[in-house]
Design a protein around this motif. Structure first.
Motif, short mmCIF file in Angstrom:
data_model
loop_
_atom_site.label_atom_id
_atom_site.label_comp_id
_atom_site.label_asym_id
_atom_site.label_seq_id
_atom_site.Cartn_x
_atom_site.Cartn_y
_atom_site.Cartn_z
N GLU A 142 0.84 -1.20 0.00
CA GLU A 142 0.00 0.00 0.00
C GLU A 142 0.87 1.25 0.00
N VAL A 149 -3.81 -1.93 12.02
CA VAL A 149 -4.20 -3.11 11.23
C VAL A 149 -5.28 -2.79 10.19
N MET A 150 -5.81 -1.58 10.23
CA MET A 150 -6.87 -1.20 9.29
C MET A 150 -6.36 -1.19 7.85
N ARG A 151 -5.24 -0.55 7.66
CA ARG A 151 -4.63 -0.56 6.33
C ARG A 151 -3.17 -0.96 6.49
N GLY A 152 -2.98 -2.27 6.58
CA GLY A 152 -1.64 -2.81 6.70
C GLY A 152 -1.07 -3.09 5.33
N PHE A 155 -1.56 -8.41 5.76
CA PHE A 155 -2.82 -8.51 6.51
C PHE A 155 -3.44 -9.89 6.30
N MET A 157 -6.53 -12.32 5.61
CA MET A 157 -7.77 -12.22 4.86
C MET A 157 -8.38 -13.59 4.63
N ILE A 202 -10.19 -6.60 -9.80
CA ILE A 202 -10.58 -8.01 -9.95
C ILE A 202 -11.62 -8.12 -11.07
N GLU A 283 -14.58 -0.69 5.27
CA GLU A 283 -14.88 -1.87 4.45
C GLU A 283 -14.30 -3.12 5.13
N VAL A 284 -15.18 -4.02 5.56
CA VAL A 284 -14.71 -5.23 6.23
C VAL A 284 -14.88 -6.48 5.37
N GLY A 285 -15.41 -6.30 4.17
CA GLY A 285 -15.54 -7.46 3.29
C GLY A 285 -16.09 -7.04 1.95
N GLN A 286 -15.94 -7.93 0.98
CA GLN A 286 -16.49 -7.65 -0.34
C GLN A 286 -16.77 -8.96 -1.05
N GLY A 318 -14.20 -11.84 -0.13
CA GLY A 318 -13.17 -11.62 0.89
C GLY A 318 -13.70 -11.03 2.18
N ILE A 319 -13.02 -11.39 3.27
CA ILE A 319 -13.28 -10.75 4.57
C ILE A 319 -11.94 -10.29 5.13
N GLY A 320 -11.89 -9.05 5.58
CA GLY A 320 -10.65 -8.51 6.16
C GLY A 320 -10.52 -8.93 7.62
N ARG A 323 -8.27 -6.62 9.68
CA ARG A 323 -8.89 -5.29 9.75
C ARG A 323 -10.07 -5.28 10.71
#
Ligand code: ATP
Ligand code: MG
Length: 446
Positions: A142, A149-152, A155, A157, A202, A283-286, A318-320, A323
């Protein structure tokens, strides 16, 4: 666990580098230690929560019929050359050469590798539907790692991939993921709202992000606030029943909820004014349905009942996991520290001995510890020779949802004190009744 023997390096001062409350509390509570920008060691307390979250993710994926496996963190570049993403992915991908000068990379995601596994072993519609997932470390270099840990950069996943014979089956897999994610977040004490998302690198047409509302979130969100009241609760959903699963998805996606990327001002204005909300979210998942993007590029085909060969329909979801620790703390804390929801707490209950060395108090604490352990509930017993105030401050900071306080005066009356971290309310009970109460509380969560 006895605190005198544990490793809980609590910080007294606020660390200067932490800009948001979750990062500050994770450092102060001795949960993580930064080793390089966006790269952390997980100290024992943080590790316990991470494992707890991982466990809930596993349980809900398995409940939905999805199958765990484990792929490596390092991947050969050649797989990514097949999909065309080796060049497209850009600087976020950490590229490595091994001693033989072979191009490798630390996986930022696993579409290529899972497609490779699939094409090596599956060739018939009879083996479908199939959803495989793993929970594994990822690396994305990044530009601005921040907020702990929010934007590592490294991380943890959960990423899952569905393989289906046709579009309808793949959309059912998509819906299954949505429901399993809703249940996963609810078990963690979170309200995570599915919001229509724009497809990123993606690729794909059907995609939702799950957002936890928090003013420190990185995404701007627009929503009808009635969406925050929706709950899955403990209703039983039959994951094989397409109509039922789709019905739940409709229930959670009909009210307006979008991020800035897909926001439509005209639609938003149709919401009654008192329900229109603009805020921020984490955002904790998509979830993504992308069809045959990878299967076509990589030759992952299946034979259909009529004998023809088609590229398999896919999606990725995905799930963070790492995060989520930050997101849960952002959603659940006060000025004294973290307030863990019961579902993810590192220890179900803390025991505070007000007078270490007092024979009756020591004995009562040891008995409580033993009784809780016998019920499968491991307490964190603060048996240090410290002032009561310091012990309370540590318990409040690390955020165990329940505390049992034991002192000579209460014991003379035959009682201990049970305190809720969330409400601050205390109640005097016999030690046996306190254990009983803790057992009842956690029966609903474990
Ligand atoms: P973001 O928009 O936050 O960069 P993303 O959309 O690129 O995330 P996905 O590919 O959807 O991320 O990854 C799935 C989940 O992994 C995300 O929903 C998020 O919870 C988590 N995640 C992504 N990047 C990071 C990161 N750098 N640090 C921690 N968690 C992350
Ligand atoms: Mg995303």
């Amino acid at each position: 666990m006895r605190l005198s023997r544990y490793f809980l390096p609590v910080l007294k001062e606020d660390p200067k580098e932490a800009q948001i409350v979750s990062h500050r509390y994770m450092l102060r509570a001795g949960m993580i230690k930064q080793q390089a920008a966006g790269i952390y060691s997980w100290l024992p307390l943080g590790y316990r929560v991470l494992k707890r979250i991982e466990q809930i993710v596993h349980e809900e994926q398995i409940r939905a019929g999805h199958i765990p496996l484990l792929m490596p963190t390092l991947q050969p570049a050649d797989l990514w050359r097949e999909s065309g993403r080796y060049d497209d992915y850009g600087q976020e991908m950490l590229r490595i050469k091994d001693r033989h000068e072979r191009d490798m990379l630390y996986g930022p995601t696993n579409e290529e590798m899972i497609t490779d596994i699939f094409r090596s072993h599956v060739s018939s519609y009879k083996d479908l539907p199939l959803t495989l997932y793993h929970i594994q470390w990822k690396f994305r270099d990044e530009m601005r790692p921040r907020f702990g840990v929010m934007r590592g950069r490294e991380f943890f996943m959960k990423d899952g991939y569905n393989f289906d014979i046709d579009r309808d089956s793949a959309l059912h897999a998509y819906n299954r993921h949505m429901v399993s994610y809703l249940r996963t977040y609810e078990r963690m004490g979170l309200t995570a709202i599915p919001m229509r998302a724009a497809s990123g690198p993606i690729g794909g047409d059907n995609t939702h992000e799950f957002l936890v509302l928090a003013n420190t979130g990185e995404s701007e969100v627009f929503y009808d606030d009635r969406v925050t009241a929706l709950k899955l609760g403990d209703r039983a959903v039959d994951y094989d029943n397409r109509a039922e699963v789709a019905g739940v998805c409709d229930e959670f996606t009909t009210l307006y909820a979008r991020t800035d990327e897909t926001h439509d001002a005209a639609l938003f204005d149709q919401i009654p004014a008192e329900h229109q909300k603009v805020g921020r979210g984490i955002e904790v998942g998509q979830i993504f349905y992308f069809g045959t993007k990878y299967s076509e590029a990589m030759g992952a085909t299946v034979v259909t009942p009529d004998g023809s060969k088609v590229p398999v329909e896919m999606g990725s979801h995905g799930i963070g996991v790492s995060r989520l620790l930050g997101a849960i703390i952002e959603a659940s804390h006060d000025e004294k520290g973290i307030i863990w929801p019961e579902g993810v707490t590192p220890f179900p209950v803390g025991i505070v001995n007000l007078k270490q060395g007092d024979a009756a108090a020591d004995e009562a604490c040891a008995a409580l510890e033993k009784a809780l352990l016998a019920k499968g509930l491991e307490p964190l017993y603060d048996d240090r020779d410290e002032r009561a105030g310091a012990k309370f401050a540590t318990m409040d900071l690390i955020g165990l949802p329940w505390r049992i306080t034991v002192g000579p005066r209460g014991l003379q009356k035959g009682v201990v004190e049970l305190t809720s971290r969330r409400s601050g309310e205390s109640e005097e009970l016999s030690p046996e009744a306190a254990v009983e109460r803790i057992v009842e509380i956690y029966a609903a969560h474990r």
